[in-house]
Design a protein around this motif. Structure first.
Motif, PDB file in Angstrom:
ATOM      1  N   LEU A  79       0.828  -1.211   0.000  1.00  0.00           N
ATOM      2  CA  LEU A  79       0.000   0.000   0.000  1.00  0.00           C
ATOM      3  C   LEU A  79       0.862   1.261   0.000  1.00  0.00           C
ATOM      4  CD1 LEU A  79      -2.801  -1.011   2.553  1.00  0.00           C
ATOM      5  CD2 LEU A  79      -3.005  -0.834   0.068  1.00  0.00           C
ATOM      6  N   PHE A 101      -6.494   5.411  -0.518  1.00  0.00           N
ATOM      7  CA  PHE A 101      -5.415   4.492  -0.146  1.00  0.00           C
ATOM      8  C   PHE A 101      -4.708   4.943   1.130  1.00  0.00           C
ATOM      9  CE2 PHE A 101      -6.132   2.176  -3.883  1.00  0.00           C
ATOM     10  CZ  PHE A 101      -5.324   1.047  -3.894  1.00  0.00           C
ATOM     11  N   LYS A 125      -6.815   3.476   3.850  1.00  0.00           N
ATOM     12  CA  LYS A 125      -6.589   2.029   3.931  1.00  0.00           C
ATOM     13  C   LYS A 125      -5.284   1.725   4.667  1.00  0.00           C
ATOM     14  CE  LYS A 125      -8.862   0.303  -0.281  1.00  0.00           C
ATOM     15  NZ  LYS A 125      -8.613  -0.350  -1.596  1.00  0.00           N
ATOM     16  N   THR A 126      -4.265   2.488   4.333  1.00  0.00           N
ATOM     17  CA  THR A 126      -2.944   2.259   4.925  1.00  0.00           C
ATOM     18  C   THR A 126      -2.953   2.567   6.416  1.00  0.00           C
ATOM     19  OG1 THR A 126      -1.974   2.912   2.801  1.00  0.00           O
ATOM     20  CG2 THR A 126      -0.492   2.771   4.681  1.00  0.00           C
TER      21      THR A 126
END
Length: 479
Positions: free
Chosen positions: A398, A448, A451-452
């Protein structure tokens, strides 16, 4: 709700317990309280004893009161063995804490003051009971030691990124400088001269500045796994050498054909002190990249073993690095093919770019996250069950995608980024921006990022603030 019925003995103990706790604290802190002129039952009594006014019949000895209450709790339990053991340890720890905090002479003085009229009790505590001090620990001190240890770790792993960089960057920079391997071999004059050509080129590239994101990130992960930072420095430097070698190769005419790197001429475009003719620049750059790989592997292998890591773990680390470098080369090949031949399936463009970013950029980040975890496995510094290598690998993937998306945006929007802008357009490179557009790339970058950050929380709940700062830096950086 039903009422809780207490017996008269239990009701009495509820009142006694707070007094015992307070007397315990005042007993332990007697010397400190006396020196600071704090008024407690113990300091009040001691002041009378020292003035030889102990004949006052209304003066209560608080130490006797403490012992009496402890005895009363034991007797009211029906002389329960476990209660007796608990009370005995309480008395022992209380006296032991005086000796630990203020010394043996302080304990002698305490017993003299509070057992002056009971010589047998004084001798019993000082000679008999004191022999048991080594056999008891202080759970309260252990608790606070644990709290202190946790707070120190929290402070280490949740510092602001700029603070962490300020604390560790110079240590990394000092360790990165490469010296001659043959400097003590006087007979190898010719070898020394040509080795120096390569070493000067390596140092030119390695010390050209840069963010040092990878070694810093490795130190942050090592902090989370309670590894001594000095012990993993060879690994951090070795991986930075590998990263630098990949940049040298990436800048070559056959790859990105870049003239600038970190604001300076790329290695294949500079002579470094006019030491070789221009037609050798590119050849030396290629050899320098290969030599950095060789030096890196030697440093990692020997350095980690010398710093106490087992050969088994070091071999596992080297194996992991080799696979990562192989994947990085695959990613670079994919990038070359995409630039010159296009991506085969137009409907899978973004997925293909994610895969390229993972291999080309993410693998280099993954390795700095995974290798400290491997070194921590089976060590006494961490619970092995808390290490999920698959999640850590996914974190590297990621972060690699985040890094590449931000790079693609900077290639269009960036200023003073240390290398030519719009080089992707010049090289006809397929990028996130060329597929998703600027706004689409920004939106995906935002998704993202979250998400990370969520994955970091899964790996290290509430204990990786500095690494979260790294993620935010990757996304928000201006160069």
């Amino acid at each position: 709700m039903a009422k809780i019925q207490l017996t008269s003995e239990e009701n009495e103990n509820l009142w006694i317990t707070p007094f015992v706790a307070q007397l315990t604290d005042d007993c332990r802190d007697f010397h400190e309280d006396f020196q600071s002129n704090s008024v407690t039952s113990f300091t009040h009594y001691a002041s009378f004893i020292r003035r030889q006014q102990s004949s006052d019949k209304h003066l209560l000895n608080p130490f006797y009161a403490f012992l009496h209450l402890c005895s009363d709790i034991y007797l009211s339990s029906g002389r329960n063995i476990q209660t007796g053991a608990f009370i005995g340890r309480r008395i022992l720890r209380t006296l032991k804490s005086i000796e630990i905090s203020s010394g043996q002479s302080a304990l002698r003085e305490f017993l003299y003051l509070f057992c002056h009229n009971n010589l047998s009790l004084h001798d019993y505590f000082l000679t008999n009971l004191r022999n048991y001090f080594p056999k008891v620990s202080d759970p309260e001190k252990s608790f606070f030691r644990m709290i202190n240890k946790v707070s120190i770790k929290y402070a280490r792993t949740n510092r602001k990124l700029e603070t962490y960089v300020g604390d560790h960057l110079q240590q990394i920079e000092n360790a990165l400088h490469i010296d001659s391997f043959n400097k003590n071999k006087k007979s190898l004059t010719i070898i020394n001269r040509d080795e120096e050509l390569l070493i000067s080129a390596m140092n030119y590239s390695v010390t050209a500045g840069g963010k040092r994101l990878r070694p810093l990130l490795m130190m942050m992960i090592s902090d989370l796994f309670n590894l001594e930072l000095k012990s993993i420095l060879p690994l951090a430097c070795g991986l930075e050498y590998l990263h630098t070698s990949s940049l040298i190769l990436d800048d070559l005419p056959a790859q990105d054909n870049s003239d600038l790197r970190r604001g300076r001429p790329t290695l294949h475009k500079t002579s470094i002190n006019n030491d070789i003719p221009e037609n050798l620049f590119e050849g030396r750059a290629q050899l320098t990249a290969v030599d950095l790989i060789a030096i890196s592997m030697r440093l990692i292998n020997h350095g980690l073993v010398q710093n106490g890591f087992s050969s088994q773990r070091v071999n596992q680390v080297v194996d992991e690095i080799s696979l990562s470098m192989h994947d990085l080369c695959i990613g670079q090949m994919m990038d070359l093919r995409a630039a010159h031949m296009g991506i085969e399936k137009e409907n899978e463009l973004v997925d293909e770019l994610d895969h390229i970013a993972w291999f080309k950029t993410g693998k280099a980040l993954e390795i700095v996250l995974v290798t400290p975890a491997i070194l921590a496995i089976s060590s006494s510094t961490v619970n092995n069950q808390s290490i999920d290598l698959n999640k850590i690998r996914e974190l590297g993937r990621l972060m690699g995608i985040l890094f590449q998306m931000r790079d693609d945006l900077l290639d269009i929007e960036g200023e003073n980024i240390g290398k030519p802008i719009a080089i992707d357009i010049k090289n006809n490179t397929v990028t996130y921006v060329s597929i998703l557009g600027i706004e689409g790339t920004r939106q995906r970058l935002k998704e993202f990022r979250q998400k990370t950050l969520n994955l970091i929380n899964e790996c290290w709940p509430s204990n990786a603030g500095t690494i979260k700062d790294v993620v935010n830096y990757i996304v928000d950086r201006k160069h």
